[in-house]
Design an enzyme around this catalytic site. Structure first.
Site, PDB file in Angstrom:
ATOM      1  N   HIS A  47      64.398  24.038  27.050  1.00 53.06           N
ATOM      2  CA  HIS A  47      63.293  24.889  27.668  1.00 53.06           C
ATOM      3  C   HIS A  47      61.851  24.608  27.048  1.00 53.06           C
ATOM      4  CE1 HIS A  47      62.444  28.547  30.614  1.00 53.06           C
ATOM      5  NE2 HIS A  47      61.218  28.202  29.659  1.00 53.06           N
TER       6      HIS A  47
ATOM      7  N   HIS B  73      57.572  23.885  27.714  1.00 54.12           N
ATOM      8  CA  HIS B  73      56.396  23.810  28.573  1.00 54.12           C
ATOM      9  C   HIS B  73      55.397  22.922  27.954  1.00 54.12           C
ATOM     10  CE1 HIS B  73      57.740  27.542  31.237  1.00 54.12           C
ATOM     11  NE2 HIS B  73      58.183  27.714  30.119  1.00 54.12           N
TER      12      HIS B  73
ATOM     13  N   LYS C 297      64.506  24.325  39.353  1.00 53.25           N
ATOM     14  CA  LYS C 297      64.130  25.703  38.512  1.00 53.25           C
ATOM     15  C   LYS C 297      63.526  26.750  39.566  1.00 53.25           C
ATOM     16  CE  LYS C 297      62.803  28.606  35.234  1.00 53.25           C
ATOM     17  NZ  LYS C 297      62.099  28.390  34.034  1.00 53.25           N
TER      18      LYS C 297
ATOM     19  N   HIS D 124      64.465  31.579  35.851  1.00 52.72           N
ATOM     20  CA  HIS D 124      63.761  32.826  35.331  1.00 52.72           C
ATOM     21  C   HIS D 124      64.636  33.983  35.969  1.00 52.72           C
ATOM     22  CE1 HIS D 124      60.157  34.811  33.444  1.00 52.72           C
ATOM     23  NE2 HIS D 124      60.644  35.726  34.296  1.00 52.72           N
TER      24      HIS D 124
ATOM     25  N   HIS E 277      66.197  31.842  28.867  1.00 41.32           N
ATOM     26  CA  HIS E 277      65.534  32.782  27.712  1.00 41.32           C
ATOM     27  C   HIS E 277      65.999  34.821  28.014  1.00 41.32           C
ATOM     28  CE1 HIS E 277      63.046  33.633  31.274  1.00 41.32           C
ATOM     29  NE2 HIS E 277      62.367  32.727  31.176  1.00 41.32           N
TER      30      HIS E 277
ATOM     31  N   ASP F  53      61.433  27.945  24.808  1.00 45.30           N
ATOM     32  CA  ASP F  53      60.508  28.527  25.879  1.00 45.30           C
ATOM     33  C   ASP F  53      59.097  28.376  25.212  1.00 45.30           C
ATOM     34  OD1 ASP F  53      59.362  29.377  28.041  1.00 45.30           O
ATOM     35  OD2 ASP F  53      59.891  31.652  27.674  1.00 45.30           O
TER      36      ASP F  53
END
Ligand code: OTD
Ligand code: ZN
Ligand code: ZN
Length: 349
Positions: free
Chosen positions: A17, A19, A103, A140, A178, A252
């Protein structure tokens, strides 16, 4: 593990995970992720989200070009699901490896999620295809109705959305991303299903909401899902220390410029790529669970995603190291998780 424990060599981990953003931020942050991790699931929530194969190929090439220290790093791309995504796009993208997973962002749940899903029922036709082709759904998991308290959003999501969804699509592979609560841990453990797994971040293992809110507000600890009570932090720590294979590493890491974090409306997200692996090992050692460290970092994820284990190894040494204090990008600064702190572990790169 005994105190005399000096170093540990494990299969090179993957981060499930991440970004990476774009442009100058991408060019800088990518090199922290590739130093520690062989593969990473790349989140698609760019300002203009990755919603089709063409965008995914373009973004993947940008990522591969941006990295400068590990030519073997493999970005695993994801498709940002919308109520307008065509099943064909997913099917083709998955079969050609342009997408590893889809996602699901509930609309307005986190950064750049506005184009996400308003009503889950509107993507049931996509989920049906994903179940059929074995394409994982990454979630999420927060309910976003304004009447729901921010600290209850994850738990309500399980009851209102996830559980019905799993009943409708029992063979859909799902990663609850998460996780932050005892209820989520219990839900994953009780399900005991090869179709359900969860990632856990280093910050939710190390912190609870008091760390963020007592003795002055700490914007660098503000992330979504928001930090919860200590009982939840303890549940997460016990989950990784149990060795349960349904939990694996997903940092994350979510960089934002300081000017956007320290603001009247500060951005959510913790940039932990420089410290994530050392933070995880710190917690595993505190929990006396180093024997499960490799499985969490390098085995449970690939097994869930049906991918081979990495061939490379990485060695962590029990020797203090300081987390980089700040990262300059032009005139801007990004402050990493645990900036300037001394951790008990370092890495042999
Ligand atoms: N949480 N920030 C971001 C994403 C994550 O929900 C997440 O995955 C981000 O900035 O992209 C955050 O707090
Ligand atoms: Zn999220
Ligand atoms: Zn994220």
């Amino acid at each position: 593990m005994p105190i005399s424990f000096k170093k540990i060599t494990i299969i090179k981990p993957d981060d499930w995970h991440v970004h990476l953003r774009e442009k100058n931020i991408l060019k800088t942050v990518i090199n922290y992720t590739t130093s520690f991790y062989q593969r990473a699931i790349i989140m698609p929530n760019l300002c203009n989200p990755i919603v089709n194969c063409k965008q995914s190929i373009y973004y993947r090439n940008k990522i591969l070009k941006a990295q400068n220290n590990n030519k073997k790093f493999q970005p695993l791309m994801t498709c940002y699901l919308t109520e307008f995504t065509s099943p064909k796009e997913l099917e083709v993208g998955f079969s050609k490896n342009f997408f590893t997973a889809g996602k699901l962002y509930p609309s307005y749940s986190t950064t750049n999620s506005e184009k996400g899903i308003k009503n889950i029922k509107n993507i049931y036709s996509l989920l049906e295809i994903m179940e059929k082709i074995g394409m994982p759904l990454l979630i999420h998991g927060e309910e976003t109705e304004s009447t729901i308290d921010i600290f209850d959003r994850e738990t309500k999501f399980i009851d209102n959305t996830l559980d019905p969804l799993r009943n409708t699509f029992p063979y859909l592979k799902i990663v609850l991303e998460h996780i932050t609560t005892k209820e989520s841990v219990d839900y994953v453990v009780d399900s005991n299903s090869p179709y359900l797994a969860a990632t856990i971040t280093p910050h939710h293992l190390m912190l609870n909401r008091n760390d963020m809110l007592v003795n002055g507000i700490k914007p660098y600890f503000y992330c979504l899902p928001i930090l919860k009570r200590k009982i939840h932090q303890i549940a997460l720590r016990n989950a990784i220390a149990s060795g349960n294979k349904s939990f694996f590493l997903g940092s994350d890491t979510a960089p934002h410029y300081d000017k956007n974090k320290i603001n009247t409306t500060g951005c959510a997200g913790i940039f932990n790529a420089p410290s994530s692996l050392l933070a995880y090992i710190t917690v595993f050692e505190e929990m006396n669970a180093l024997k499960y460290f490799q499985a969490f970092c390098s085995e449970n994820g690939p097994k869930f995603y049906n991918m081979p284990l990495n061939k490379e190894k990485i060695t962590l040494v029990r020797k203090p190291s300081q987390v980089i204090k700040r990262i300059k990008i032009g005139k801007n600064i990004i402050t990493p998780f645990l900036a300037g702190q001394i951790l008990n572990w370092s890495i042999n790169i």
